[in-house]
Design an enzyme around this catalytic site. Structure first.
Site, PDB file in Angstrom:
ATOM      1  N   CYS A  54      48.535 -10.751 -22.819  1.00 37.33           N
ATOM      2  CA  CYS A  54      47.687 -10.625 -23.346  1.00 37.33           C
ATOM      3  C   CYS A  54      46.867 -11.840 -23.324  1.00 37.33           C
ATOM      4  CB  CYS A  54      48.692 -10.343 -24.979  1.00 37.33           C
ATOM      5  SG  CYS A  54      47.651 -10.201 -26.294  1.00 37.33           S
ATOM      6  N   CYS A  81      44.108 -11.512 -26.773  1.00 34.22           N
ATOM      7  CA  CYS A  81      44.801 -12.641 -27.295  1.00 34.22           C
ATOM      8  C   CYS A  81      44.407 -14.059 -27.089  1.00 34.22           C
ATOM      9  CB  CYS A  81      46.078 -12.988 -28.129  1.00 34.22           C
ATOM     10  SG  CYS A  81      47.383 -11.753 -27.799  1.00 34.22           S
ATOM     11  N   ASP A  82      44.948 -14.405 -25.606  1.00 30.48           N
ATOM     12  CA  ASP A  82      44.600 -15.253 -25.105  1.00 30.48           C
ATOM     13  C   ASP A  82      43.538 -15.596 -23.502  1.00 30.48           C
ATOM     14  OD1 ASP A  82      46.346 -16.528 -25.779  1.00 30.48           O
ATOM     15  OD2 ASP A  82      47.925 -15.617 -24.248  1.00 30.48           O
TER      16      ASP A  82
END
Ligand code: NAP
Length: 314
Positions: free
Chosen positions: A136, A139-140
């Site tokens: 992701c 997200c990261d």
């Protein structure tokens, strides 16, 4: 006695549904699910810092965000059962949801079991998961470990190109690795990849290994046409090879689309069975964000509440 509402799944969609349903005095039961050996809480439990969830200007850890949502639902009386379900019966009312040790009956159900990112099971992937390897980018991708580093993205669809493009904001270079010599992504997306000077396209290549010490330090790729193995130093590897909705336990009890996502009667969260609602990533191949899942979780609780009232079951 049948429960008024059972919510299956405990990611942002299920927990937001639980908060709304508990406040509406529906005494919801949340079947948290271990996701067959995993943990409750969904994909956020494997995410480190979440920087794009509104209300957390300094960012928040994925597990911390989930724990806060869970506490909020508990505060209003939601009950939690930490088990996976094996089967459902939506053909008879009240509905039944079961596993080998328990059967729960319910007048209304919200399915919020999410989706799992597909992951390549190659050497080093598990070892460096969260230490450079992720599924992701949203997200990261902005984490400090990826700043000004070379990062790999695997996949040839819209997600892979979207993620690769996003990662060029932080990375010095993004290797976009695809197993064929032609992208599946839309032409417009492909143009983005071809036009971006920070994206280096590596066609006809598959992952052989991720290596490193404490964190990942590089990958080995095999050219599928020549069988040649090449070594690329990189500090991150994002898999964007698709998601699978977690619907196995439903065993075709609800209508799903060609990829297995539960069909909802948009803009509502009603499914093909009256009284069964669905929210979050299990219905959504497009946005897949914690905040969009939470939004549809809220909608599902409101839809369930109205349906229960309309049927004198509230
Ligand atoms: P997708 O379209 O299914 O693409 C998955 C990609 O991963 C494909 O290129 C596939 O290769 C590759 N792949 C699958 N298994 C692999 C394996 N074992 N090893 C190596 N590569 C593998 O999935 P997606 O990109 O996540 O998109 C899902 C849906 O969301 C699509 O409908 C997409 O249009 C939509 N979406 C839209 C946007 C947007 O419009 N902004 C953004 C993201 C997603 P092959 O091509 O060889 O099969």
């Amino acid at each position: 006695m049948a429960k008024k509402l059972v919510i299956v799944g405990s990611g942002p969609a299920g927990l937001t549904a639980a908060i709304y349903a508990a406040r509406a005095d529906l005494q919801p039961v949340v079947v948290e699910g271990f996701m067959k050996g995993g943990q409750p809480g969904g994909q956020l439990m494997t995410t480190t810092e979440v920087e794009n969830f509104p209300g957390f200007p300094e960012g928040v850890d994925g597990p911390d965000l989930i724990s806060r949502m869970r506490k909020q639902a508990e505060r209003f009386g939601a009950e939690f059962i930490m088990e996976d379900l094996d089967s459902v019966d939506f053909a008879n009312r009240p509905f039944t949801l079961s596993n080998s040790s328990r059967t729960i009956t319910a007048h209304a159900v919200i399915i919020a079991t999410g989706a799992s990112a597909q992951v390549l099971d190659m050497p080093g992937v598990k070892q460096f998961w969260g230490k450079g390897v992720s599924a992701c980018a949203t997200c990261d991708g902005a984490l400090p470990i990826f700043r000004n580093q070379v990062i790999g993205v695997i996949g040839g669809g819209d997600s892979a190109i979207e993620e690769a493009t996003f990662l060029t904001r932080f990375a010095s270079k993004v290797l976009l690795i695809h197993r064929r010599d032609e992208f599946r992504a839309s032409k417009a997306m492909q143009k983005r990849a071809f036009d971006n000077p920070k994206i280096e396209i590596v066609f006809d290549s598959v992952l052989e290994e991720v290596y490193g010490s404490q964190f990942m330090e590089g990958i080995k790729l095999k050219n599928v046409k020549t069988s040649q193995i090449s070594d690329y130093a990189c500090k991150g590897l994002f898999m964007a090879i698709g998601h699978t909705p977690n619907t196995g336990f439903l065993k075709n009890a609800l209508e799903v689309d060609a990829k297995g996502y539960i069909k909802v009667k948009s803009p509502s969260t009603a499914t093909s069975i009256e009284g069964v609602f669905a929210a979050g990533d299990v219905t959504d191949p497009h946005y897949r964000q914690a905040i969009s899942a939470a939004g549809t979780g809220c909608a599902a609780a409101l839809d369930a509440e109205r349906w229960l009232l309309a049927n004198d079951l509230g």
